[in-house]
Design an enzyme around this catalytic site. Structure first.
Site, PDB file in Angstrom:
ATOM      1  N   GLU A 137      71.527  69.592  31.746  1.00 22.16           N
ATOM      2  CA  GLU A 137      72.017  69.393  30.376  1.00 22.16           C
ATOM      3  C   GLU A 137      70.882  69.308  29.354  1.00 22.16           C
ATOM      4  O   GLU A 137      69.991  68.467  29.486  1.00 22.16           O
ATOM      5  CB  GLU A 137      72.847  68.101  30.327  1.00 22.16           C
ATOM      6  CG  GLU A 137      73.497  67.879  28.982  1.00 22.16           C
ATOM      7  CD  GLU A 137      74.383  66.631  28.962  1.00 22.16           C
ATOM      8  OE1 GLU A 137      74.927  66.250  30.004  1.00 22.16           O
ATOM      9  OE2 GLU A 137      74.522  66.057  27.869  1.00 22.16           O
ATOM     10  N   LYS A 169      78.793  57.380  30.494  1.00 21.27           N
ATOM     11  CA  LYS A 169      78.371  58.707  30.969  1.00 21.27           C
ATOM     12  C   LYS A 169      76.953  59.002  30.488  1.00 21.27           C
ATOM     13  O   LYS A 169      76.121  59.546  31.219  1.00 21.27           O
ATOM     14  CB  LYS A 169      79.356  59.771  30.478  1.00 21.27           C
ATOM     15  CG  LYS A 169      79.181  61.145  31.098  1.00 21.27           C
ATOM     16  CD  LYS A 169      78.203  62.033  30.360  1.00 21.27           C
ATOM     17  CE  LYS A 169      78.114  63.414  31.009  1.00 21.27           C
ATOM     18  NZ  LYS A 169      77.132  64.287  30.355  1.00 21.27           N
ATOM     19  N   ASP A 203      71.430  60.046  46.925  1.00 22.38           N
ATOM     20  CA  ASP A 203      72.861  60.376  46.937  1.00 22.38           C
ATOM     21  C   ASP A 203      73.457  59.913  45.599  1.00 22.38           C
ATOM     22  O   ASP A 203      73.831  58.759  45.434  1.00 22.38           O
ATOM     23  CB  ASP A 203      73.497  59.650  48.133  1.00 22.38           C
ATOM     24  CG  ASP A 203      75.002  59.864  48.227  1.00 22.38           C
ATOM     25  OD1 ASP A 203      75.611  60.359  47.257  1.00 22.38           O
ATOM     26  OD2 ASP A 203      75.563  59.521  49.279  1.00 22.38           O
ATOM     27  N   HIS A 251      70.724  68.922  20.235  1.00 17.71           N
ATOM     28  CA  HIS A 251      71.419  69.598  21.321  1.00 17.71           C
ATOM     29  C   HIS A 251      71.464  71.105  21.079  1.00 17.71           C
ATOM     30  O   HIS A 251      71.178  71.896  21.962  1.00 17.71           O
ATOM     31  CB  HIS A 251      72.836  69.026  21.382  1.00 17.71           C
ATOM     32  CG  HIS A 251      73.558  69.358  22.640  1.00 17.71           C
ATOM     33  ND1 HIS A 251      73.411  68.621  23.781  1.00 17.71           N
ATOM     34  CD2 HIS A 251      74.408  70.359  22.929  1.00 17.71           C
ATOM     35  CE1 HIS A 251      74.157  69.143  24.725  1.00 17.71           C
ATOM     36  NE2 HIS A 251      74.772  70.196  24.237  1.00 17.71           N
TER      37      HIS A 251
END
Ligand code: MEV
Length: 415
Positions: free
Chosen positions: A80, A255, A271, A368
């Site tokens: 991202e 998030k 993991d 972004h």
């Protein structure tokens, strides 16, 4: 799907031949799948079943993290745009304010054995046999003792379910620098017959819980008012408050934190599903909440705090097989799983600071879109300096799409 029967027994080349005939994969595409980078194909083939290739993600580093006075170069593996840039910005500002203070619990993992069809006095039986059960558990986890870890404690509780009463025997093991799943699960499978014998009932699930509440890491940072400005602090606090009171915002808030935490987990061969499961269950324990806190101190500075259960290791698992993970750990320079978890907590906090700062001031799209535009330019075929020029033109035209990038590139190259 009969063409796929026995797929797992075939060689990598044979599997690719099947994908070519059955799924229209071209020779060129098969070559792309076989470009395994640093991970040898044979190693990858032993890691999972039905392996047909290796996927790749960018690996970046953030050099500016200061945690407990130590400077870290933090590896982050993520696709991202703007996550690494955000962490770098927040880490730089944090370093100017003295950096992060962090600490972590001993690396104690928790496991459960489920016993069904138990007698009425199951708990009494567990308690009266606790010495023997603990001795067996200690023996089963003794491999960890030479590293300073090993069995720590056990307890049991009864739960009423629609399928009757069940006993859950809980075991705590210090797994030191391992993630610990194998140690725990071996212990749980090894102890289950003794539990059946001493308590009665039948053992069913014997597995660790990812909700590792005894394995938490914490980080704190005070971003100074002089540096980031009182106005930005107020806006960040407004943004934080929405997450604290609205689950829709809270989900995205968390998030953003996990953008940083997961990127370090992936880079270091950990993991990340275990990390995600643990952290999100923890966030939901008393009703879904932000994983961190932001508040103002008496001086008007912005104080950020975070606490996360982090089931990560610096040895074992994919770390042993993935050379990039080993290099990433070397770059990071942590001495233990506890230290790694402290870094991850600090990165999570930094990431959220960066997101809230951008969102509540200039907005997230500016930074972004710049990174997104470079992606588009590369996809359109721009090379070297062309990339920067295509990005500039896209910004001028305020058009961000693969078509726009292609058109600009064509013009730049003289039609
Ligand atoms: C995007 O991956 C993460 C953010 O949405 C996080 C947030 O909104 O806090 C920017």
């Amino acid at each position: 799907m009969s063409a796929f029967s026995g797929f797992y027994k075939k060689t990598i080349q044979e599997r690719l031949e099947i994908l070519k005939t059955e799924r229209g994969i071209s020779d060129e595409e098969a070559k792309v799948l076989l470009d395994s980078g640093a991970l040898e194909l044979e190693t990858a083939n032993r890691m999972i079943e039905n392996m047909v290739g290796v996927n790749h993600l960018p690996l970046g580093v953030v050099p500016g993290f200061v945690i407990n006075g130590k400077k870290y170069v933090v590896p982050m593996c993520i696709e991202e745009p703007s996550v690494v840039a955000g962490a770098a910005k927040a880490a730089k500002l944090a370093a100017q304010c003295g950096g992060f203070a962090a600490d972590a619990d001993e690396p104690v993992m928790t496991g459960q054995v489920q016993l069904v069809k138990v007698p009425e006095d199951a708990i009494e039986k567990f308690d009266s046999n606790k010495g023997k059960i603990a001795a067996k558990a200690k023996e089963l986890a003794s491999g960890m003792e030479r590293y300073g870890g090993g069995y720590r404690e056990c307890e049991a509780h009864l739960i009423e379910t629609s399928r009757g009463k069940m006993l859950v025997a809980v075991f705590y093991v210090d797994v030191r620098d391992a993630m610990g799943a194998n140690t725990l699960n071996t212990l749980l499978e090894g102890i289950a017959p003794m539990l059946e014998e001493k308590i009665g009932g039948e053992a069913r699930l014997r597995i660790l819980t990812n909700l590792a509440v005894r394995r938490k890491a914490r980080a704190k940072c005070i971003w100074k008012k002089e540096l980031i400005g009182g106005d930005a602090i107020e806006k960040i606090l407004d943004g934080y408050e929405l997450a604290a009171n609205d689950i829709y915002r809270c989900c995205t808030h968390n998030k953003g934190i996990m953008n940083g935490v997961d990127a370090v987990a992936v880079a270091t061969g950990n993991d990340w599903r275990a990390v995600e499961a643990s952290v999100h269950a923890y966030a939901a324990m008393d009703g879904y909440k932000p994983l961190n806190k932001f508040y103002k101190n008496d001086e008007g500075d912005l104080v950020g705090e975070i606490e996360l259960p982090l089931t990560v290791g610096t040895i074992g698992g994919a770390i042993g097989t993935n050379p990039v993970a080993r290099i990433a750990l070397k770059v990071l320079g942590v001495k233990s799983a506890q230290e790694l978890s402290m870094v991850m907590a600090a990165v999570g906090l930094a990431q959220n600071f960066a997101a809230l700062h951008a969102l509540s001031t200039v907005g997230i799209q500016k930074g972004h879109m710049k990174l997104h535009a470079s992606n588009l330019a590369v996809i359109a075929g721009a090379k070297g300096e062309e990339v920067e020029r295509v990005v500039e033109r896209m910004a001028e035209q305020k058009k961000y799409s693969a078509e726009a990038a292609k058109e600009i590139l064509k013009e730049m190259r003289g039609g």
